[in-house]
Each structure stands twice: as C-alpha cells, then as structure tokens.
Design a protein around this motif. Structure first.
Motif, short mmCIF file in Angstrom:
data_model
loop_
_atom_site.label_atom_id
_atom_site.label_comp_id
_atom_site.label_asym_id
_atom_site.label_seq_id
_atom_site.Cartn_x
_atom_site.Cartn_y
_atom_site.Cartn_z
N ASN A 67 24.61 19.63 -10.20
CA ASN A 67 26.03 19.29 -10.13
C ASN A 67 26.21 18.18 -9.10
O ASN A 67 26.15 18.41 -7.90
CB ASN A 67 26.84 20.53 -9.75
N ASP A 68 26.48 16.98 -9.58
CA ASP A 68 26.56 15.80 -8.72
C ASP A 68 28.00 15.56 -8.25
O ASP A 68 28.60 14.53 -8.53
CB ASP A 68 26.03 14.59 -9.47
N GLY A 69 28.54 16.57 -7.55
CA GLY A 69 29.88 16.41 -6.98
C GLY A 69 31.00 16.46 -8.01
O GLY A 69 32.02 15.77 -7.83
N SER A 70 30.85 17.23 -9.07
CA SER A 70 31.90 17.34 -10.08
C SER A 70 33.18 17.91 -9.49
O SER A 70 33.12 18.81 -8.65
CB SER A 70 31.43 18.22 -11.25
N HIS A 71 34.33 17.40 -9.97
CA HIS A 71 35.61 17.93 -9.50
C HIS A 71 36.45 18.49 -10.65
O HIS A 71 37.66 18.64 -10.52
CB HIS A 71 36.40 16.86 -8.73
N ASN A 113 29.20 13.37 -4.67
CA ASN A 113 28.62 12.58 -5.74
C ASN A 113 27.69 11.51 -5.16
O ASN A 113 28.12 10.59 -4.47
CB ASN A 113 29.74 11.91 -6.55
N PHE A 114 26.39 11.66 -5.44
CA PHE A 114 25.40 10.71 -4.95
C PHE A 114 24.94 9.74 -6.03
O PHE A 114 24.20 8.81 -5.74
CB PHE A 114 24.18 11.46 -4.40
N GLY A 115 25.34 9.96 -7.26
CA GLY A 115 24.94 9.07 -8.34
C GLY A 115 23.88 9.68 -9.24
O GLY A 115 23.13 10.57 -8.85
N HIS A 116 23.84 9.16 -10.46
CA HIS A 116 22.98 9.71 -11.51
C HIS A 116 21.51 9.70 -11.13
O HIS A 116 20.80 10.70 -11.30
CB HIS A 116 23.20 8.90 -12.79
N GLN A 117 21.01 8.58 -10.59
CA GLN A 117 19.59 8.47 -10.27
C GLN A 117 19.18 9.42 -9.14
O GLN A 117 18.10 10.00 -9.16
CB GLN A 117 19.25 7.03 -9.89
N ILE A 118 20.06 9.60 -8.18
CA ILE A 118 19.77 10.53 -7.08
C ILE A 118 19.82 11.97 -7.59
O ILE A 118 19.02 12.81 -7.16
CB ILE A 118 20.77 10.34 -5.93
N ALA A 119 20.76 12.28 -8.48
CA ALA A 119 20.83 13.63 -9.04
C ALA A 119 19.55 13.97 -9.80
O ALA A 119 19.04 15.09 -9.70
CB ALA A 119 22.05 13.75 -9.95
N ILE A 120 19.03 13.01 -10.55
CA ILE A 120 17.77 13.23 -11.25
C ILE A 120 16.65 13.49 -10.25
O ILE A 120 15.82 14.40 -10.43
CB ILE A 120 17.42 12.00 -12.11
N THR A 121 16.63 12.71 -9.17
CA THR A 121 15.61 12.89 -8.13
C THR A 121 15.68 14.28 -7.53
O THR A 121 14.65 14.95 -7.34
CB THR A 121 15.79 11.84 -7.02
N ALA A 122 16.90 14.73 -7.20
CA ALA A 122 17.07 16.07 -6.63
C ALA A 122 16.55 17.14 -7.59
O ALA A 122 15.88 18.10 -7.17
CB ALA A 122 18.54 16.31 -6.30
N GLY A 123 16.86 17.00 -8.86
CA GLY A 123 16.39 17.97 -9.84
C GLY A 123 14.88 18.01 -9.95
O GLY A 123 14.27 19.08 -9.98
N MET A 124 14.25 16.84 -9.99
CA MET A 124 12.79 16.79 -10.08
C MET A 124 12.14 17.42 -8.85
O MET A 124 11.14 18.13 -8.95
CB MET A 124 12.33 15.35 -10.25
N GLU A 125 12.70 17.14 -7.67
CA GLU A 125 12.10 17.65 -6.44
C GLU A 125 12.27 19.17 -6.31
O GLU A 125 11.53 19.79 -5.55
CB GLU A 125 12.72 16.95 -5.23
N HIS A 126 13.22 19.76 -7.02
CA HIS A 126 13.41 21.21 -6.97
C HIS A 126 12.89 21.92 -8.22
O HIS A 126 13.04 23.13 -8.35
CB HIS A 126 14.89 21.54 -6.78
N SER A 127 12.29 21.15 -9.14
CA SER A 127 11.73 21.76 -10.34
C SER A 127 10.37 22.36 -10.01
O SER A 127 9.74 22.02 -9.01
CB SER A 127 11.59 20.71 -11.44
N SER A 128 9.91 23.25 -10.86
CA SER A 128 8.63 23.91 -10.60
C SER A 128 7.75 24.04 -11.84
O SER A 128 6.71 24.67 -11.80
CB SER A 128 8.88 25.32 -10.02
#
Length: 326
Positions: A44-48, A73-88
């Motif tokens: 969730n990238d800062g949804s309102h 909201n950090f932006g689409h590319q950062i949200a993807i990065t966050a997801g990848m870094e927390h994936s397992s």
C-alpha cells in the motif's frame, strides 16, 4: 520442509479500491493451478481511499496475503522495491493491481523459470484502451532509451515479470534512489527471456501514471543509465560554436569586401535567443544529473513502513543467503 513459499507475488497499490477484490480473485485462481505454496504481498503506497481497509480484510481472511503499508506515497518503483525486499519466495512476480497485465500469464512465466531462466519479462505487442499519443510516446521512449544506453533494455516491456530469488538478492545491493526497475534488472544480467502478450484495458479506476509521472520515469531512466545526453549537449555546443565562427567570418567578409549590407538586428536577436535557449537547455540537463547526485549523497532510506499485516512476526522477514546457517 521449505519454510518459505515457492512463489511471491508483489502487487503495488495506490488508490485501487475498485479493482482489489477482482485482482485478489484472479491471482488466487491462477496461483491455485501451480499446486505449490505462494504469498500475495500487497504494498500500500500511501493510498487515501478504501484500499488499506480492503487489504486488511483480505489479510485477515487469507494467511497467504501480506500487506506492507508505507508511511506515505513513495512512488511505484519504490513500492515495487519494498515488496521485493520483503518477499520470501524462490521466485518473485511483479504485477500491477489494475489487471492490465493478465495474471494468467504468470503460469507461462513459471514454465520458463522451470526451464532455467532467471528473469522472465512480459513484452507488450499491443495496448488496448490507450490513446495513440501514449502508445506513440511509449514506443519512442523505449527505443530512445535503448539507443542512448549501453545496457540491453528490452523494448515495450514494463515491470510485469518473474525473477529468481538470486536476482532479487542481487537487486537488494543496488541502493540508488531514482530507480528504474526494468533497467536495473537488465543491468544485473543473469539469464533472461521474454513472453509476448496483449495488454488489456484497465479493469476499473483511473491510470496512476499520468503524463507528469511518465516524464519523471523517463528522466530517471535516462539519467540512471546514460551520460549520452551530456555528451550530445557537448557535441551540439561545439557544432554551434563552429557555425557561429563561420557566420562571423562571413559577416566580416561582407562588410569589408562587398557592398552587401550585413543582416539586420532582427536576425541577430533571433540568433541570440536561440543560443541563450540552448545554453539553458544544457544547464537543465546538467541540473537533472546534479539533482540526482544530491539525492544520492543525502543517503535517506528508500521508504519507511507504517505497519505490516499478515507477517509471522514484527521483525522484517529475512531470507538466508546460500551457505548461511539458520
């Protein structure tokens, strides 16, 4: 028994309340065909709108659903990065929530991954429901980027792709702030292949990539992977300087050796305005590069997490690298 899921599906979300239910339904149907373990990791990238509440409900009713709520909201590319870094998962799939990229294509990506490819990206051969302007500018951007960079970035591809765990681990080492994920993945190397598909219209809602954001992404891509704009500015400056010198010699010749009058003030003003505009353009190009250097040296974190849902503990999930003991 492997404590991690085989597949992680990362879905960045920004104000997608109208599509989340359908997105979840189609993803679970597709992943059920694999008959293997998986997780759906929504970011969730800062949804309102009502997206956070919908995601919280999905997480409560399905333990395969995990949710990262970024602090803003950090932006689409950062949200993807966050997801990848927390994936397992052993394989990580990136897909947007708007269903323009068909979840059913994930099964073909998995098949290619099983064949030994580390990255399987989707190639758009046609875009439904998009204006000719967006289609034309997108095609122009990808081909311009490819011409200006030394990295082989596939044309007509987005972030919809599958990546092996080792690719995600390598991407974690790349900490630059102005991110262009599809370019970074190409830069990493590894064994890559593409699958063609027809991009559908949005299932509902409005695009989250208007012209302003597309321009920013384009600038991030160009400045991250090429210094040729600076070189082209230098070459153009040299060419114009030589042209100016030749014009000066021509004007002196007319004055001293002919009776023809030198062109009037209007032409001189036009030339002056042109050169001043060109100088400002070069300064703008330099400013774009300097601004990105400024962002890098501040060394702020890429993102901050407000809270998480569906994770087994409060600590950040960390996969052990090959050779490490638990």
């Amino acid at each position: 028994m492997n404590q991690y899921p085989i597949y992680s599906v990362v879905i960045p979300v920004f104000n997608e309340e109208q599509v989340l239910g359908e997105c979840y339904r189609r993803l679970t149907e597709v992943m059920a065909y694999t008959e293997e373990s998986y997780e759906l990791l929504f970011v969730n990238d800062g949804s309102h709108d009502q997206s956070p509440a919908i995601l919280a409900e999905l997480s409560e009713h399905d333990n395969r659903v995990k949710v990262l709520h970024l602090s803003r909201n950090f932006g689409h590319q950062i949200a993807i990065t966050a997801g990848m870094e927390h994936s397992s998962g052993d394989a990580v799939v990136i897909i947007d929530a708007d269903l323009q990229d068909p979840p059913e294509l994930i099964l073909d990506m998995i098949e290619k991954w099983r064949e030994g490819f580390d990255v399987v990206y989707a190639i758009r051969i046609r875009r439904k429901g998009e204006s000719w302007f967006k289609t034309w500018t997108a095609a122009l951007f990808y081909r311009t980027l490819r011409a200006l960079t030394d990295i082989d970035i596939p044309v007509d591809t987005g972030d919809f792709r599958l990546m092996d765990r080792k690719v995600c681990e390598a991407l974690k080492q790349v900490k630059e702030k102005s991110r262009f994920i599809r370019g970074l993945v190409s830069w990493l190397g590894f064994k890559q292949t593409g699958i063609e598909y027809i991009r559908e219209e949005r299932w509902a809602g409005e695009t989250k990539y208007p012209l302003k954001k597309m321009m920013k992404l384009s600038l991030d891509a160009l400045t991250s992977f090429s210094t040729k704009p600076l070189k082209l500015a230098s070459y153009a400056g040299i060419t114009l300087s030589i042209g100016s010198l030749l014009f000066f010699i021509y004007a002196v010749y007319l004055k001293l050796f002919t009776n023809c009058p030198v062109a009037g003030w209007a032409s001189l003003v036009c030339i002056s305005v042109f050169f001043n505009g060109f100088i400002l353009m070069i300064l703008g190009i330099m400013g774009e590069y300097m601004g990105r250097v400024y962002d890098e040296v501040k060394n702020r974190p890429l993102y901050l997490i407000g809270h998480r849902q569906g994770f087994s503990s409060c600590s950040e999930p960390v996969r052990l690298k090959a050779g490490e003991d638990q």
